[in-house]
Design a protein around this motif. Structure first.
Motif, PDB file in Angstrom:
ATOM      1  N   VAL A 188       0.789  -1.303  -0.042  1.00  0.00           N
ATOM      2  CA  VAL A 188       0.120   0.017  -0.185  1.00  0.00           C
ATOM      3  C   VAL A 188       0.848   1.380   0.013  1.00  0.00           C
ATOM      4  CG1 VAL A 188      -1.901   1.234   1.156  1.00  0.00           C
ATOM      5  CG2 VAL A 188      -1.915  -1.226   1.509  1.00  0.00           C
ATOM      6  N   GLN A 189       2.004   1.066   0.772  1.00  0.00           N
ATOM      7  CA  GLN A 189       2.806   2.506   0.549  1.00  0.00           C
ATOM      8  C   GLN A 189       3.540   2.659  -0.569  1.00  0.00           C
ATOM      9  OE1 GLN A 189       5.728   1.331   3.662  1.00  0.00           O
ATOM     10  NE2 GLN A 189       4.680   2.609   5.325  1.00  0.00           N
ATOM     11  N   LEU A 190       3.592   1.942  -1.556  1.00  0.00           N
ATOM     12  CA  LEU A 190       4.040   2.183  -2.893  1.00  0.00           C
ATOM     13  C   LEU A 190       3.049   2.985  -3.629  1.00  0.00           C
ATOM     14  CD1 LEU A 190       5.024  -1.299  -4.201  1.00  0.00           C
ATOM     15  CD2 LEU A 190       6.370   0.529  -3.179  1.00  0.00           C
ATOM     16  N   PHE A 191       1.628   3.187  -3.255  1.00  0.00           N
ATOM     17  CA  PHE A 191       0.779   3.762  -3.989  1.00  0.00           C
ATOM     18  C   PHE A 191       0.425   4.912  -3.170  1.00  0.00           C
ATOM     19  CE2 PHE A 191       0.222  -0.546  -5.657  1.00  0.00           C
ATOM     20  CZ  PHE A 191      -0.061  -0.278  -6.876  1.00  0.00           C
ATOM     21  N   GLN A 192       0.591   4.974  -1.797  1.00  0.00           N
ATOM     22  CA  GLN A 192       0.452   6.122  -0.899  1.00  0.00           C
ATOM     23  C   GLN A 192       1.590   7.070  -1.317  1.00  0.00           C
ATOM     24  OE1 GLN A 192      -1.565   6.848   1.745  1.00  0.00           O
ATOM     25  NE2 GLN A 192      -0.452   8.879   2.175  1.00  0.00           N
ATOM     26  N   TRP A 193       2.927   6.671  -1.624  1.00  0.00           N
ATOM     27  CA  TRP A 193       3.749   7.610  -1.925  1.00  0.00           C
ATOM     28  C   TRP A 193       3.861   8.114  -3.397  1.00  0.00           C
ATOM     29  CZ3 TRP A 193       7.685   3.810   0.824  1.00  0.00           C
ATOM     30  CH2 TRP A 193       7.514   3.612   2.037  1.00  0.00           C
ATOM     31  N   HIS A 194       3.148   7.430  -4.241  1.00  0.00           N
ATOM     32  CA  HIS A 194       3.169   7.911  -5.457  1.00  0.00           C
ATOM     33  C   HIS A 194       2.308   9.231  -5.995  1.00  0.00           C
ATOM     34  CE1 HIS A 194       3.101   7.633  -9.837  1.00  0.00           C
ATOM     35  NE2 HIS A 194       3.771   6.617  -9.974  1.00  0.00           N
TER      36      HIS A 194
ATOM     37  N   LEU B  83      -1.447   6.173   6.487  1.00  0.00           N
ATOM     38  CA  LEU B  83      -1.927   5.818   4.750  1.00  0.00           C
ATOM     39  C   LEU B  83      -3.222   6.723   4.754  1.00  0.00           C
ATOM     40  CD1 LEU B  83      -1.686   2.143   5.080  1.00  0.00           C
ATOM     41  CD2 LEU B  83       0.219   3.762   4.060  1.00  0.00           C
ATOM     42  N   SER B  84      -2.499   8.038   4.390  1.00  0.00           N
ATOM     43  CA  SER B  84      -3.923   9.060   4.639  1.00  0.00           C
ATOM     44  C   SER B  84      -4.627   9.151   3.277  1.00  0.00           C
ATOM     45  CB  SER B  84      -3.248  10.537   4.445  1.00  0.00           C
ATOM     46  OG  SER B  84      -2.203  10.742   3.443  1.00  0.00           O
ATOM     47  N   LYS B  85      -4.116   8.352   2.094  1.00  0.00           N
ATOM     48  CA  LYS B  85      -5.018   8.017   0.897  1.00  0.00           C
ATOM     49  C   LYS B  85      -6.055   7.093   0.766  1.00  0.00           C
ATOM     50  CE  LYS B  85      -1.423   9.937  -2.160  1.00  0.00           C
ATOM     51  NZ  LYS B  85      -0.510   9.847  -3.332  1.00  0.00           N
ATOM     52  N   VAL B  86      -5.952   6.164   1.811  1.00  0.00           N
ATOM     53  CA  VAL B  86      -7.121   5.248   1.938  1.00  0.00           C
ATOM     54  C   VAL B  86      -8.373   5.828   2.489  1.00  0.00           C
ATOM     55  CG1 VAL B  86      -7.647   3.053   3.342  1.00  0.00           C
ATOM     56  CG2 VAL B  86      -5.073   3.453   2.730  1.00  0.00           C
ATOM     57  N   ALA B  87      -9.360   5.577   1.377  1.00  0.00           N
ATOM     58  CA  ALA B  87     -10.753   5.795   1.354  1.00  0.00           C
ATOM     59  C   ALA B  87     -11.407   4.834   2.321  1.00  0.00           C
ATOM     60  CB  ALA B  87     -11.601   6.289   0.024  1.00  0.00           C
ATOM     61  N   ALA B  88     -11.082   3.691   2.288  1.00  0.00           N
ATOM     62  CA  ALA B  88     -12.048   2.499   2.824  1.00  0.00           C
ATOM     63  C   ALA B  88     -11.416   1.239   2.836  1.00  0.00           C
ATOM     64  CB  ALA B  88     -13.494   2.515   2.252  1.00  0.00           C
ATOM     65  N   VAL B  89     -11.641   0.551   3.843  1.00  0.00           N
ATOM     66  CA  VAL B  89     -11.226  -0.813   4.052  1.00  0.00           C
ATOM     67  C   VAL B  89     -12.592  -1.581   3.856  1.00  0.00           C
ATOM     68  CG1 VAL B  89     -10.168  -2.739   5.205  1.00  0.00           C
ATOM     69  CG2 VAL B  89      -9.440  -0.407   5.377  1.00  0.00           C
ATOM     70  N   ILE B  90     -12.802  -2.352   2.903  1.00  0.00           N
ATOM     71  CA  ILE B  90     -14.053  -3.086   2.636  1.00  0.00           C
ATOM     72  C   ILE B  90     -14.214  -4.518   2.721  1.00  0.00           C
ATOM     73  CG2 ILE B  90     -14.709  -1.014   1.468  1.00  0.00           C
ATOM     74  CD1 ILE B  90     -14.653  -2.683  -1.252  1.00  0.00           C
ATOM     75  N   PRO B  91     -15.044  -5.353   2.899  1.00  0.00           N
ATOM     76  CA  PRO B  91     -15.030  -6.843   2.965  1.00  0.00           C
ATOM     77  C   PRO B  91     -14.755  -7.490   1.703  1.00  0.00           C
ATOM     78  CG  PRO B  91     -17.317  -6.153   3.284  1.00  0.00           C
ATOM     79  CD  PRO B  91     -16.332  -4.713   3.386  1.00  0.00           C
ATOM     80  N   GLY B  92     -13.953  -8.428   1.525  1.00  0.00           N
ATOM     81  CA  GLY B  92     -13.942  -9.176   0.402  1.00  0.00           C
ATOM     82  C   GLY B  92     -14.945 -10.090   0.022  1.00  0.00           C
ATOM     83  N   GLY B  93     -15.075 -10.807  -0.900  1.00  0.00           N
ATOM     84  CA  GLY B  93     -16.003 -11.872  -1.476  1.00  0.00           C
ATOM     85  C   GLY B  93     -15.520 -13.021  -1.203  1.00  0.00           C
TER      86      GLY B  93
END
Length: 260
Positions: free
Chosen positions: A36-42, A69-79
């Protein structure tokens, strides 16, 4: 809007670790956080969604807070399946974002994609409508219907390994999922978004990825990832080059300081 959707719903059966592989600690933090940090920092990524096992949502939310991880908008359940998890994320995304937004679908246990690969995905999806990260195959690929005898051998020069991210416009990939879900076989044999699109006859466009962009699935992959981290640290220490997201951010920061 450029949105990363990270899928971390695996159970870790092949790892044999007793906990889901995305939560294994490597160099002091879970594999999922490395990813996730790879995308947070991009700098081109505006928002991140994480899909994970429902029982682990509170834990992931704690990690999001702990690592800022300030860019994370939501943590949602998988299927029930990986594609169901992706569909859940896409549906949440379409309810909160423009359908023309660019979405990068990425595995939570693929923590070594480079900054440049993410950039190429976004640029290609904007110009051509989608982008599939891939690398040329160095080994001979065999096709077999029974797993015992070789059916055919495609020319090596024509073979590539599909990786992630796989990148689309949000509305387009959600529509593709809906079309597949409406078929008799649904997600059967649909291992990724690339397979869904090619099954539906949708042209997909390739972008070159980095060869170290491994998916951490087995114990051997853990050792490989640790080696890649060490290599990256050596790059930073000895100046071999800046290839990963954290180093790219550091490079930009240092350049701005010099310009002041």
């Amino acid at each position: 809007m450029n949105i990363a959707m990270i899928f971390a719903g695996g159970s870790g059966v092949r790892m044999g670790s007793g906990i889901p592989k995305q939560f294994l600690q490597i160099n002091g933090k879970p594999i999922l956080i490395h990813t996730v940090q790879l995308f947070q920092w991009h700098e081109l990524i505006d928002k991140i969604y994480i899909s994970t096992l429902e029982d682990y949502i509170p834990y992931v939310e704690e990690l999001v807070s702990e690592y800022n991880l300030s860019k994370v908008a939501a943590v949602i359940p998988g299927g029930k399946t990986a594609q169901d998890s992706i569909y859940n994320c896409l549906e949440r995304g379409i309810s909160e974002n423009d359908p023309d937004s660019i979405v990068l679908l990425h595995d939570g246990v693929r923590p070594s994609v480079t900054y440049d690969t993410i950039t190429r995905n976004i640029e290609t999806a904007i110009s051509k409508g989608n982008a599939i990260t891939c690398t040329p195959c160095f080994e001979t690929i065999l096709l077999s219907n029974d797993g015992e005898t070789v059916g055919s051998v495609p020319y090596r020069k024509d073979t590539y390994a599909a990786q992630a991210p796989q990148t689309f416009r949000l509305g387009d990939i959600l529509e593709a999922h809906n079309r597949i879900r409406a078929t008799e076989n649904g997600y059967e044999n649909m291992v990724d978004a690339c397979t869904i699109c090619t099954t539906l006859g949708i042209p997909v466009h390739m972008v070159e990825g980095n060869r170290g962009n491994i998916k951490v699935t087995t114990p051997e992959d853990v050792y490989m990832f640790r080696a890649l981290i060490q290599y990256s640290e050596n790059e930073q220490t000895f100046g071999f080059g800046l290839t990963n997201s954290s180093n790219a951010v550091l490079n930009r920061f240092m350049r701005k300081k010099t310009e002041k």
